[in-house]
Design an enzyme around this catalytic site. Structure first.
Site, PDB file in Angstrom:
ATOM      1  N   GLU A 149      -3.192   7.614  -5.450  1.00 18.61           N
ATOM      2  CA  GLU A 149      -3.054   6.588  -6.318  1.00 18.61           C
ATOM      3  C   GLU A 149      -4.419   6.774  -7.027  1.00 18.61           C
ATOM      4  O   GLU A 149      -5.102   5.947  -8.012  1.00 18.61           O
ATOM      5  CB  GLU A 149      -2.927   4.981  -6.543  1.00 18.61           C
ATOM      6  CG  GLU A 149      -3.364   4.032  -5.255  1.00 18.61           C
ATOM      7  CD  GLU A 149      -2.759   2.935  -5.680  1.00 18.61           C
ATOM      8  OE1 GLU A 149      -1.303   3.282  -5.807  1.00 18.61           O
ATOM      9  OE2 GLU A 149      -3.742   1.828  -5.461  1.00 18.61           O
ATOM     10  N   HIS A 197      -0.339  -0.329  -9.866  1.00 18.51           N
ATOM     11  CA  HIS A 197      -0.958  -1.094  -8.929  1.00 18.51           C
ATOM     12  C   HIS A 197      -1.662  -2.190  -9.556  1.00 18.51           C
ATOM     13  O   HIS A 197      -2.879  -2.756  -9.440  1.00 18.51           O
ATOM     14  CB  HIS A 197      -2.100  -0.790  -7.999  1.00 18.51           C
ATOM     15  CG  HIS A 197      -2.636  -1.326  -6.683  1.00 18.51           C
ATOM     16  ND1 HIS A 197      -3.253  -0.118  -5.930  1.00 18.51           N
ATOM     17  CD2 HIS A 197      -3.048  -2.772  -6.617  1.00 18.51           C
ATOM     18  CE1 HIS A 197      -3.249  -0.910  -4.766  1.00 18.51           C
ATOM     19  NE2 HIS A 197      -3.102  -2.509  -5.051  1.00 18.51           N
ATOM     20  N   ARG A 211       1.263  -1.114   0.211  1.00 16.94           N
ATOM     21  CA  ARG A 211       0.116   0.187   0.147  1.00 16.94           C
ATOM     22  C   ARG A 211       1.293   1.108  -0.460  1.00 16.94           C
ATOM     23  O   ARG A 211       1.819   1.787   0.217  1.00 16.94           O
ATOM     24  CB  ARG A 211      -1.009   0.552   1.018  1.00 16.94           C
ATOM     25  CG  ARG A 211      -2.278  -0.528   1.074  1.00 16.94           C
ATOM     26  CD  ARG A 211      -2.632  -0.291  -0.050  1.00 16.94           C
ATOM     27  NE  ARG A 211      -4.283  -1.465   0.038  1.00 16.94           N
ATOM     28  CZ  ARG A 211      -4.558  -2.447  -1.122  1.00 16.94           C
ATOM     29  NH1 ARG A 211      -3.227  -2.768  -2.021  1.00 16.94           N
ATOM     30  NH2 ARG A 211      -5.171  -2.717  -1.131  1.00 16.94           N
ATOM     31  N   ASP A 249       5.292  -0.809  -6.860  1.00 20.64           N
ATOM     32  CA  ASP A 249       3.540  -0.627  -8.008  1.00 20.64           C
ATOM     33  C   ASP A 249       2.493  -0.216  -7.639  1.00 20.64           C
ATOM     34  O   ASP A 249       1.780  -0.101  -7.431  1.00 20.64           O
ATOM     35  CB  ASP A 249       3.063  -2.676  -7.800  1.00 20.64           C
ATOM     36  CG  ASP A 249       1.943  -2.246  -8.005  1.00 20.64           C
ATOM     37  OD1 ASP A 249       1.762  -2.527  -9.478  1.00 20.64           O
ATOM     38  OD2 ASP A 249       1.140  -3.716  -7.852  1.00 20.64           O
TER      39      ASP A 249
HETATM   40  P1  NAI Z   1      -2.007 -11.086   4.832  1.00 27.22           P
HETATM   41  O1  NAI Z   1      -3.850 -10.561   5.322  1.00 27.22           O
HETATM   42  O2  NAI Z   1      -2.349 -12.486   4.477  1.00 27.22           O
HETATM   43  O3  NAI Z   1      -0.895 -10.443   5.219  1.00 27.22           O
HETATM   44  C1  NAI Z   1      -0.439  -9.488   5.728  1.00 27.22           C
HETATM   45  C2  NAI Z   1       0.808  -9.747   7.214  1.00 27.22           C
HETATM   46  O4  NAI Z   1       0.359  -8.486   7.498  1.00 27.22           O
HETATM   47  C3  NAI Z   1      -0.293 -10.042   8.508  1.00 27.22           C
HETATM   48  O5  NAI Z   1       1.360 -11.918   8.833  1.00 27.22           O
HETATM   49  C4  NAI Z   1      -0.105  -9.638   8.958  1.00 27.22           C
HETATM   50  O6  NAI Z   1       0.119 -10.119  10.362  1.00 27.22           O
HETATM   51  C5  NAI Z   1       0.923  -8.658   8.906  1.00 27.22           C
HETATM   52  N1  NAI Z   1       1.271  -7.563   9.684  1.00 27.22           N
HETATM   53  C6  NAI Z   1      -0.096  -7.086   9.437  1.00 27.22           C
HETATM   54  N2  NAI Z   1       0.123  -5.349  10.376  1.00 27.22           N
HETATM   55  C7  NAI Z   1       1.661  -5.369  10.605  1.00 27.22           C
HETATM   56  C8  NAI Z   1       2.664  -4.410  10.757  1.00 27.22           C
HETATM   57  N3  NAI Z   1       2.442  -3.035  11.207  1.00 27.22           N
HETATM   58  N4  NAI Z   1       3.736  -4.663  11.164  1.00 27.22           N
HETATM   59  C9  NAI Z   1       4.269  -6.301  10.414  1.00 27.22           C
HETATM   60  N5  NAI Z   1       3.624  -6.664   9.769  1.00 27.22           N
HETATM   61  C10 NAI Z   1       1.679  -6.187  10.043  1.00 27.22           C
HETATM   62  O7  NAI Z   1      -2.136 -10.225   3.561  1.00 27.22           O
HETATM   63  P2  NAI Z   1      -1.600 -10.710   1.477  1.00 27.22           P
HETATM   64  O8  NAI Z   1      -2.642 -10.977   0.776  1.00 27.22           O
HETATM   65  O9  NAI Z   1      -0.659 -11.004   2.407  1.00 27.22           O
HETATM   66  O10 NAI Z   1      -1.562  -8.761   1.315  1.00 27.22           O
HETATM   67  C11 NAI Z   1      -0.461  -8.226   2.112  1.00 27.22           C
HETATM   68  C12 NAI Z   1      -0.624  -6.557   1.311  1.00 27.22           C
HETATM   69  O11 NAI Z   1      -0.652  -6.910  -0.312  1.00 27.22           O
HETATM   70  C13 NAI Z   1      -1.760  -6.232   1.887  1.00 27.22           C
HETATM   71  O12 NAI Z   1      -1.126  -4.975   2.059  1.00 27.22           O
HETATM   72  C14 NAI Z   1      -2.692  -5.556   0.376  1.00 27.22           C
HETATM   73  O13 NAI Z   1      -3.304  -4.499   0.198  1.00 27.22           O
HETATM   74  C15 NAI Z   1      -1.162  -5.795  -0.573  1.00 27.22           C
HETATM   75  N6  NAI Z   1      -2.270  -6.537  -1.565  1.00 27.22           N
HETATM   76  C16 NAI Z   1      -1.600  -5.779  -3.278  1.00 27.22           C
HETATM   77  C17 NAI Z   1      -1.937  -6.373  -4.882  1.00 27.22           C
HETATM   78  C18 NAI Z   1      -1.535  -5.428  -5.456  1.00 27.22           C
HETATM   79  O14 NAI Z   1      -1.557  -5.384  -6.736  1.00 27.22           O
HETATM   80  N7  NAI Z   1      -0.215  -4.609  -5.327  1.00 27.22           N
HETATM   81  C19 NAI Z   1      -2.936  -6.913  -4.830  1.00 27.22           C
HETATM   82  C20 NAI Z   1      -3.000  -7.881  -3.359  1.00 27.22           C
HETATM   83  C21 NAI Z   1      -2.393  -7.652  -1.837  1.00 27.22           C
END
Ligand code: NAI
Length: 329
Positions: A263, A295, A234, A258
């Site tokens: 954005e 993105h 993000r 990305d």
């Molecule tokens: P997920 O929910 O499976 O994993 C997120 C991880 O971040 C969890 O293990 C959680 O404990 C950890 N976390 C949360 N807050 C934290 C903090 N303050 N410090 C350290 N760790 C923390 O999520 P997922 O599916 O792996 O997605 C990760 C990111 O990727 C999200 O921000 C999502 O929005 C983004 N994303 C980006 C896409 C793109 O096209 N660029 C597409 C899909 C997701």
């Protein structure tokens, strides 16, 4: 009798899957290329029980309009559903579901951005495009010689770590919660240690109040000189102004983004003739060592097929009153 009203339906990639899966599931669709609004909701949803949307904002007023039109279920072809007013959904008796897709698309893309950054691919492509075949200034680094710090070891971060394990690099990880699978290939360390040790830092956490501007002037100062920063999570995890200063001073050796701050309203639109008010993005795009994409790390054939299929499947389960794994409220 229509069963599902599909908004923001894209002809160029989604249409074939909507046709295939609606036939397979025995659903009749009413489709619209636009986002739902107060003008089109009643018309598009006529005779439908479910609505299928993407990331367009669903306000309380729209929720009321959906309810008046007889809609009982809204599915979004996305993982996140913070664009939907869930309180209003509850108030008007509308259920909501999402359609998560696999982490591989974003994880592959992340590894590509890491490699592009350490091999200076933006500069290489710019040179070959103008038939400049010189070598000076494009010497790269090998991943096996580097330490990669992965922040956030959820679905995507974990997959990135698994992907990286084949390159022979040292992998450090940071998350609020440790995951056993991650420990096969990476070592969890405190954030301070990750800042100090990592040659490449890649972000994979959601944006929360706690980690807004996680990468800022102070954290950058703790990092290695020439650090490479990758963000496919993000935009507001990074303070753009601090990153720009870091790149100008040479503290940051390269970045690949990305996602960027502000954005919304830019990405997924053709804005080439417009004067934009995102100076930071213009500056970042201009650096030879910063790769920017809009993105779309998630955007693969697998993603499109999965979200169309699962959103329709969840509508069907809802209409049949069956257990629906995609329902979130
Ligand atoms: P997920 O929910 O499976 O994993 C997120 C991880 O971040 C969890 O293990 C959680 O404990 C950890 N976390 C949360 N807050 C934290 C903090 N303050 N410090 C350290 N760790 C923390 O999520 P997922 O599916 O792996 O997605 C990760 C990111 O990727 C999200 O921000 C999502 O929005 C983004 N994303 C980006 C896409 C793109 O096209 N660029 C597409 C899909 C997701």
């Amino acid at each position: 009798m229509k069963s599902v009203a599909v908004f923001d339906m894209r002809d160029f990639d989604e249409a074939e899957w909507f046709e295939k899966y609606s036939q397979e599931l025995g659903l009749t669709l009413s489709t619209c290329p636009d986002a739902p609004d107060m003008e089109n909701i009643a018309r598009v949803t006529e005779g439908c029980e479910c609505v299928d949307i993407i990331t367009s904002q669903i306000t309380r007023e729209m929720m009321e309009e959906f309810a008046k039109s007889g809609i009982r279920y809204i599915t979004t072809r996305t993982i996140g559903y913070d664009h939907i007013d869930l309180e209003a959904a509850k108030e008007f008796g509308i259920h909501v579901g999402n359609a998560p897709y696999g982490p591989n698309g974003v994880a592959d893309y992340t590894v590509m951005l890491i490699l592009m950054s350490i091999r200076k691919m933006k500069r290489i492509l710019e040179r070959t495009n103008i038939q400049d075949y010189t070598l000076q200034g494009i010497q790269g680094r090998e991943l096996k010689d580097l330490t990669v710090g992965v922040i956030g070891t959820g679905r995507i971060g974990r997959t990135v770590i698994r992907n990286l394990s084949g390159f022979g690099c040292r992998i450090l990880a940071y998350d609020l919660y440790e995951n056993e699978e991650v420990k096969e290939h990476a070592s969890y360390v405190p954030l301070k240690e990750l800042w100090k040790e990592a040659d490449v830092i890649t972000l994979h956490t959601p944006l929360t109040e706690e980690n807004h501007y996680l990468i800022n002037k102070e954290s950058l100062a703790e990092m290695k000189d020439g650090v490479v920063i990758i963000n496919t999570a993000r935009g507001a995890l990074i303070e753009s102004e601090a990153l720009i200063a870091g790149i100008e001073s040479g503290k940051v050796g390269a970045a690949a983004l990305d996602v960027v701050e502000k954005e919304f309203g830019l990405y997924y639109y053709d804005r080439k003739s417009d004067v934009l008010d995102n100076r930071e993005l213009a500056i970042l795009r201009g650096f030879p060592n910063v790769t920017v994409s809009h993105h779309m790390a998630f955007y693969t054939d697998n993603y499109t097929r999965t979200v169309v299929r699962d959103s329709l499947q969840s509508c069907k389960l809802f209409m049949e009153g069956k257990k629906n794994p995609w329902e979130v409220c």
